[in-house]
Scaffold this motif. Structure first.
Motif, mmCIF file in Angstrom:
data_model
loop_
_atom_site.group_PDB
_atom_site.id
_atom_site.type_symbol
_atom_site.label_atom_id
_atom_site.label_comp_id
_atom_site.label_asym_id
_atom_site.label_seq_id
_atom_site.Cartn_x
_atom_site.Cartn_y
_atom_site.Cartn_z
ATOM 1 N N LYS A 151 0.847 -1.204 0.000
ATOM 2 C CA LYS A 151 0.000 0.000 0.000
ATOM 3 C C LYS A 151 0.876 1.246 0.000
ATOM 4 C CE LYS A 151 -3.679 2.386 2.517
ATOM 5 N NZ LYS A 151 -3.004 3.701 2.549
ATOM 6 N N LYS A 152 1.947 1.174 0.774
ATOM 7 C CA LYS A 152 2.889 2.289 0.855
ATOM 8 C C LYS A 152 3.787 2.340 -0.375
ATOM 9 C CE LYS A 152 6.082 1.667 3.896
ATOM 10 N NZ LYS A 152 6.830 1.569 5.168
ATOM 11 N N ALA A 153 4.368 1.208 -0.744
ATOM 12 C CA ALA A 153 5.356 1.180 -1.822
ATOM 13 C C ALA A 153 4.748 1.484 -3.191
ATOM 14 C CB ALA A 153 6.051 -0.175 -1.867
ATOM 15 N N CYS A 154 3.497 1.060 -3.398
ATOM 16 C CA CYS A 154 2.837 1.258 -4.699
ATOM 17 C C CYS A 154 1.788 2.361 -4.660
ATOM 18 C CB CYS A 154 2.214 -0.051 -5.169
ATOM 19 S SG CYS A 154 3.413 -1.376 -5.449
ATOM 20 N N GLU A 155 1.710 3.080 -3.545
ATOM 21 C CA GLU A 155 0.789 4.216 -3.394
ATOM 22 C C GLU A 155 -0.652 3.814 -3.712
ATOM 23 O OE1 GLU A 155 2.977 8.237 -4.309
ATOM 24 O OE2 GLU A 155 3.331 6.864 -5.999
ATOM 25 N N LEU A 156 -1.191 2.922 -2.870
ATOM 26 C CA LEU A 156 -2.527 2.375 -3.092
ATOM 27 C C LEU A 156 -3.506 2.902 -2.060
ATOM 28 C CD1 LEU A 156 -1.374 -1.361 -3.391
ATOM 29 C CD2 LEU A 156 -1.635 0.261 -5.285
ATOM 30 N N ASN A 157 -4.802 2.806 -2.368
ATOM 31 C CA ASN A 157 -5.799 3.016 -1.329
ATOM 32 C C ASN A 157 -6.105 1.665 -0.676
ATOM 33 O OD1 ASN A 157 -7.686 1.641 -2.987
ATOM 34 N ND2 ASN A 157 -8.409 3.551 -3.906
ATOM 35 N N ASN A 158 -6.960 1.659 0.342
ATOM 36 C CA ASN A 158 -7.226 0.421 1.080
ATOM 37 C C ASN A 158 -7.872 -0.643 0.201
ATOM 38 O OD1 ASN A 158 -6.510 1.076 4.002
ATOM 39 N ND2 ASN A 158 -7.811 2.813 3.478
ATOM 40 N N ARG A 159 -8.799 -0.208 -0.648
ATOM 41 C CA ARG A 159 -9.479 -1.155 -1.518
ATOM 42 C C ARG A 159 -8.498 -1.826 -2.467
ATOM 43 N NH1 ARG A 159 -12.612 2.159 -3.308
ATOM 44 N NH2 ARG A 159 -11.704 2.642 -5.339
ATOM 45 N N GLN A 160 -7.616 -1.060 -3.048
ATOM 46 C CA GLN A 160 -6.626 -1.627 -3.970
ATOM 47 C C GLN A 160 -5.676 -2.577 -3.251
ATOM 48 O OE1 GLN A 160 -5.134 2.184 -5.241
ATOM 49 N NE2 GLN A 160 -6.184 2.086 -7.222
ATOM 50 N N SER A 161 -5.312 -2.259 -2.012
ATOM 51 C CA SER A 161 -4.362 -3.106 -1.285
ATOM 52 C C SER A 161 -4.935 -4.491 -1.003
ATOM 53 C CB SER A 161 -3.928 -2.437 0.021
ATOM 54 O OG SER A 161 -4.989 -2.407 0.963
ATOM 55 N N THR A 162 -6.273 -4.595 -0.868
ATOM 56 C CA THR A 162 -6.872 -5.901 -0.570
ATOM 57 C C THR A 162 -6.911 -6.812 -1.789
ATOM 58 O OG1 THR A 162 -9.126 -5.112 -1.034
ATOM 59 C CG2 THR A 162 -8.323 -4.930 1.241
ATOM 60 N N LEU A 163 -6.560 -6.303 -2.960
ATOM 61 C CA LEU A 163 -6.475 -7.165 -4.134
ATOM 62 C C LEU A 163 -5.379 -8.214 -3.968
ATOM 63 C CD1 LEU A 163 -6.985 -4.579 -7.026
ATOM 64 C CD2 LEU A 163 -8.610 -6.289 -6.203
#
Length: 435
Positions: A52-64
């Motif tokens: 989430k931090k390294a790829c600059e994601l939101n929470n929804r994207q991180s759960t993929l």
């Protein structure tokens, strides 16, 4: 997570009355496989906040990350059985290990490019390997020793999933998490070159752990290749005609078990996927300390399996399941509304009380199915797809709630209510359907 293949198979049991001689080392090796796939699953809980931090994601994207792994279970559940039928269990174990290793090695180009889509593809490949590996390895935990003690061997092997749940967060904390977190304002103040170097460095930290993991998998595959493992003999257990894949759902207790398992796996993955961020936000911990507490969660999960196995000697399985669901609902409320260290205590308690749910739901769903057991098992394995869907729903809710991590634990709370219904009502077997 453990999935046990409970089809209508009989095994060529070794002549020994205990695990001695030629059976001991194969059992140790097969048990080590339980630990390896436990490591893969529990490292995902580290990857979610890290990528989430390294790829600059939101929470929804991180759960993929969860979606990629658990959707692979859904896709590969039937093909895995076909691979076993065509090539045998030993070759399927090797295949699962090699596919698992390919996914681990794909983390290198994913980190070098900081391409989130490539990370997801690598995780999907890992999930495919895990599906083949788990479906293949479970029967060998039963075959290596006397038939009367097969369930004890399965429980012993499964306990190494819990050990991995304790070890993986420690490994992730030491070798993946940097402990460095910048606020949005700090990130905005960085020059493009400084920001790019920081993000690339964060992504690069995953390479060494996954290179080591992939190398271990290749080594284990080589050992399995040269090892003589007991062979499996397939026999029909009765003359009953099996129904079609969908018609087996006429057994209402199985249908409810599939639903309950879907929500259980979703709840477990939700709890661990956002554990670190909940510990940071709710208890004010730093990233590495939060990962340490995730390791404590893993210890409690492992301890819960041993304690639960002991309690099942005195308490009916559906009663204990229902009691644990009630306690899990209460702990979910603390996780949502609590403050400070109480949030950590609640999440750790969830690990303890969730520990028996998967195998208990699995066994309750298969009661009385006889020759339909294999088909029922397939449905229960496929219900693992809950781990792909519900964390995405939790991440979406958290984003809607403006990054309020604790509010997302409403999703596990609802899951435990569904499982509670199964434990009290849904697990009841309608006798007229199994006669």
């Amino acid at each position: 997570m453990q999935t046990t293949n409970q089809g209508s198979h009989s095994f060529e049991a070794p002549k020994q009355t205990s695990l001695v001689g030629k059976q001991m080392f194969p059992f140790i090796l097969i048990t080590f496989l339980f630990f390896l796939w436990g490591m893969a699953h529990n490292l995902d809980s580290i990857l979610i906040p890290h990528l989430k931090k390294a790829c600059e994601l939101n929470n929804r994207q991180s759960t993929l990350i969860d979606t990629a792994v658990f959707f692979a279970y859904f896709i590969m559940a039937i093909p895995a059985g076909m691979i076993i039928k065509r090539f045998g269990y030993k070759n399927s174990i090797i295949t699962g290990l090699l596919v698992f290793a390919i996914g681990a090695f794909l983390f290198v180009p994913a980190a070098n490019t900081r391409m989130y889509e490539l990370f997801l593809f690598a995780l999907f490949v890992i999930g495919c390997g895990l599906t083949i590996l788990e479906t293949s390895a479970n029967p060998y935990a039963a075959i290596l020793g006397p038939p009367e003690s097969s369930s004890k061997r399965l429980n012993l092997a499964a306990s190494f999933n819990g050990l991995a749940a304790m070890v993986a967060p420690v490994v992730g904390s030491l070798f993946i998490l940097s402990g460095t977190n910048h606020t949005p304002d700090e990130m905005a103040a960085m020059s493009e070159a400084t920001k790019a170097a920081y993000l690339l460095g964060e992504a690069a930290s995953v390479k060494m752990p996954y290179i080591v993991l992939g190398s271990v998998l290749i080594l284990v595959a080589a050992v399995v290749y040269f090892m003589k493992l007991p062979k499996l003999k397939i026999e029909a257990t009765d003359s009953e005609v099996k129904p079609g894949f969908f018609s087996v759902l006429k057994f209402s207790h199985l249908s409810w078990a599939v639903v309950a398992q879907f929500f259980y796996v979703g709840a477990q993955v939700c709890v661990t996927s956002f554990f670190i961020r909940a510990a940071q936000q709710g208890a004010g911990l730093d990233e590495k300390t939060a990962a340490y507490y995730l390791g404590v969660y893993g210890f409690l999960f492992m301890a819960g399996r041993f304690v639960g196995t002991f309690l099942l000697k005195f308490i009916k399985d559906y009663v204990l399941l229902s009691m644990y669901c009630v306690l899990s609902v209460l702990l979910s409320l603390v996780a949502i509304y609590g403050e400070g260290i109480h949030v950590i205590y609640a999440l750790g308690g969830l690990g303890f009380f969730m520990s028996i749910m998967f195998p208990t739901i699995f066994s309750l769903g298969l009661v009385g199915l006889k020759s339909n057991t294999e088909t029922g098992s397939s449905w229960l394995v496929m219900s693992i797809v809950g781990g792909a869907i519900l964390p995405y729903a939790m991440g979406t809710l958290i984003d809607v709630k403006h990054d309020d991590i604790q509010s997302g634990y409403i999703i596990p709370l609802v899951c435990f209510l569904v499982i509670l219904y199964f434990g009290v009502f849904g697990r009841k077997v309608k006798k007229e359907k199994i006669q």
